[in-house]
Write a protein that holds these residues in place. Structure first.
Motif, PDB file in Angstrom:
ATOM      1  N   UNK A   1       3.770  -6.706  -1.274  1.00 44.08           N
ATOM      2  CA  UNK A   1       2.760  -7.760  -1.237  1.00 44.08           C
ATOM      3  C   UNK A   1       1.361  -7.166  -1.256  1.00 44.08           C
ATOM      4  N   UNK A   2       0.405  -7.974  -1.668  1.00 47.01           N
ATOM      5  CA  UNK A   2      -0.980  -7.521  -1.744  1.00 47.01           C
ATOM      6  C   UNK A   2      -1.947  -8.380  -0.954  1.00 47.01           C
ATOM      7  N   UNK A   3      -1.412  -9.355  -0.215  1.00 47.04           N
ATOM      8  CA  UNK A   3      -2.290 -10.211   0.569  1.00 47.04           C
ATOM      9  C   UNK A   3      -1.485 -10.858   1.688  1.00 47.04           C
ATOM     10  N   UNK A   4      -2.192 -11.454   2.623  1.00 41.79           N
ATOM     11  CA  UNK A   4      -1.529 -12.180   3.710  1.00 41.79           C
ATOM     12  C   UNK A   4      -0.745 -13.354   3.146  1.00 41.79           C
ATOM     13  N   UNK A   5      -1.321 -14.064   2.177  1.00 44.31           N
ATOM     14  CA  UNK A   5      -0.618 -15.198   1.575  1.00 44.31           C
ATOM     15  C   UNK A   5       0.695 -14.758   0.920  1.00 44.31           C
ATOM     16  N   UNK A   6       0.665 -13.621   0.234  1.00 41.03           N
ATOM     17  CA  UNK A   6       1.895 -13.110  -0.385  1.00 41.03           C
ATOM     18  C   UNK A   6       2.911 -12.707   0.683  1.00 41.03           C
TER      19      UNK A   6
ATOM     20  N   UNK B   1       0.794  -1.225   0.000  1.00 45.04           N
ATOM     21  CA  UNK B   1       0.000   0.000   0.000  1.00 45.04           C
ATOM     22  C   UNK B   1       0.834   1.285   0.000  1.00 45.04           C
ATOM     23  N   UNK B   2       0.194   2.353  -0.424  1.00 45.83           N
ATOM     24  CA  UNK B   2       0.780   3.684  -0.377  1.00 45.83           C
ATOM     25  C   UNK B   2       2.075   3.796  -1.157  1.00 45.83           C
ATOM     26  N   UNK B   3       3.064   4.408  -0.521  1.00 45.84           N
ATOM     27  CA  UNK B   3       4.350   4.678  -1.176  1.00 45.84           C
ATOM     28  C   UNK B   3       5.267   3.463  -1.224  1.00 45.84           C
ATOM     29  N   UNK B   4       4.846   2.362  -0.657  1.00 45.67           N
ATOM     30  CA  UNK B   4       5.702   1.177  -0.549  1.00 45.67           C
ATOM     31  C   UNK B   4       6.369   0.808  -1.876  1.00 45.67           C
ATOM     32  N   UNK B   5       5.646   0.729  -3.001  1.00 46.80           N
ATOM     33  CA  UNK B   5       6.314   0.363  -4.252  1.00 46.80           C
ATOM     34  C   UNK B   5       7.347   1.390  -4.718  1.00 46.80           C
ATOM     35  N   UNK B   6       7.239   2.636  -4.242  1.00 42.29           N
ATOM     36  CA  UNK B   6       8.212   3.659  -4.597  1.00 42.29           C
ATOM     37  C   UNK B   6       9.466   3.571  -3.731  1.00 42.29           C
ATOM     38  N   UNK B   7       9.354   2.971  -2.570  1.00 40.31           N
ATOM     39  CA  UNK B   7      10.476   2.890  -1.627  1.00 40.31           C
ATOM     40  C   UNK B   7      11.210   1.563  -1.772  1.00 40.31           C
ATOM     41  N   UNK B   8      10.468   0.495  -1.894  1.00 41.58           N
ATOM     42  CA  UNK B   8      11.047  -0.855  -1.945  1.00 41.58           C
ATOM     43  C   UNK B   8      11.282  -1.276  -3.385  1.00 41.58           C
ATOM     44  N   UNK B   9      12.456  -1.832  -3.626  1.00 36.27           N
ATOM     45  CA  UNK B   9      12.735  -2.478  -4.911  1.00 36.27           C
ATOM     46  C   UNK B   9      12.394  -3.953  -4.719  1.00 36.27           C
TER      47      UNK B   9
END
Length: 136
Positions: free
Chosen positions: A73-78, A57-65
């Motif tokens: 991740x997008x779910x508990x399973x992931x 969520x949020x800025x996470x994809x911009x911070x994490x490679x």
């Protein structure tokens, strides 16, 4: 919920000195937010300690490679699958990525570059008159 799980320990607030030790000795940072976080400072603090991050969520994809400094991740399973994969990430590479993107020196250099562009913009190229005589 925390008290009902024997493998979970509630730490509570910690100061800056405790935080470096706490994050530095963690296997990973699990950041299960449910809102659109504009910028998670704790994410880069964990990266500064060479720790992988599992978050969404949020800025996470911009911070994490994804796959380098952690897992988006997008779910508990992931998240569970990512937790099983964190040992494949290198602490040194995570720290290097932090140094490339998030040190105070790097951010100061970037701010200075923007301020210089504003204060000393490059002159605009001269406008050329349109030649309307062609094609008539």
């Amino acid at each position: 919920m925390v008290e009902s799980h024997p493998n979970v320990e509630f730490i509570g607030e910690i100061n800056e000195i405790q935080k470096a030790d706490f994050l530095g000795n963690a296997r990973a940072l699990l950041f299960p937010i449910f809102w659109l976080e504009p910028f998670g400072l704790v994410l880069i603090e964990a990266m500064g300690c060479g720790r992988p991050i599992i978050a969404a969520h949020g800025s996470v994809p911009e911070v994490i490679d994804h796959g380098l400094s952690g897992f988006v991740v997008n779910s508990v399973d992931e998240a569970v699958a990512a937790a099983r994969s964190i040992d494949g990430l290198e602490r040194k590479s995570i720290r290097e990525r932090f140094e490339q993107r998030f040190t105070a020196e790097r951010m100061a250099r970037d701010y200075l570059a923007v301020l210089l562009q504003i204060a000393c913009p490059l002159p605009a190229p001269p406008l050329r008159r349109a030649d309307h005589s062609r094609g008539r």
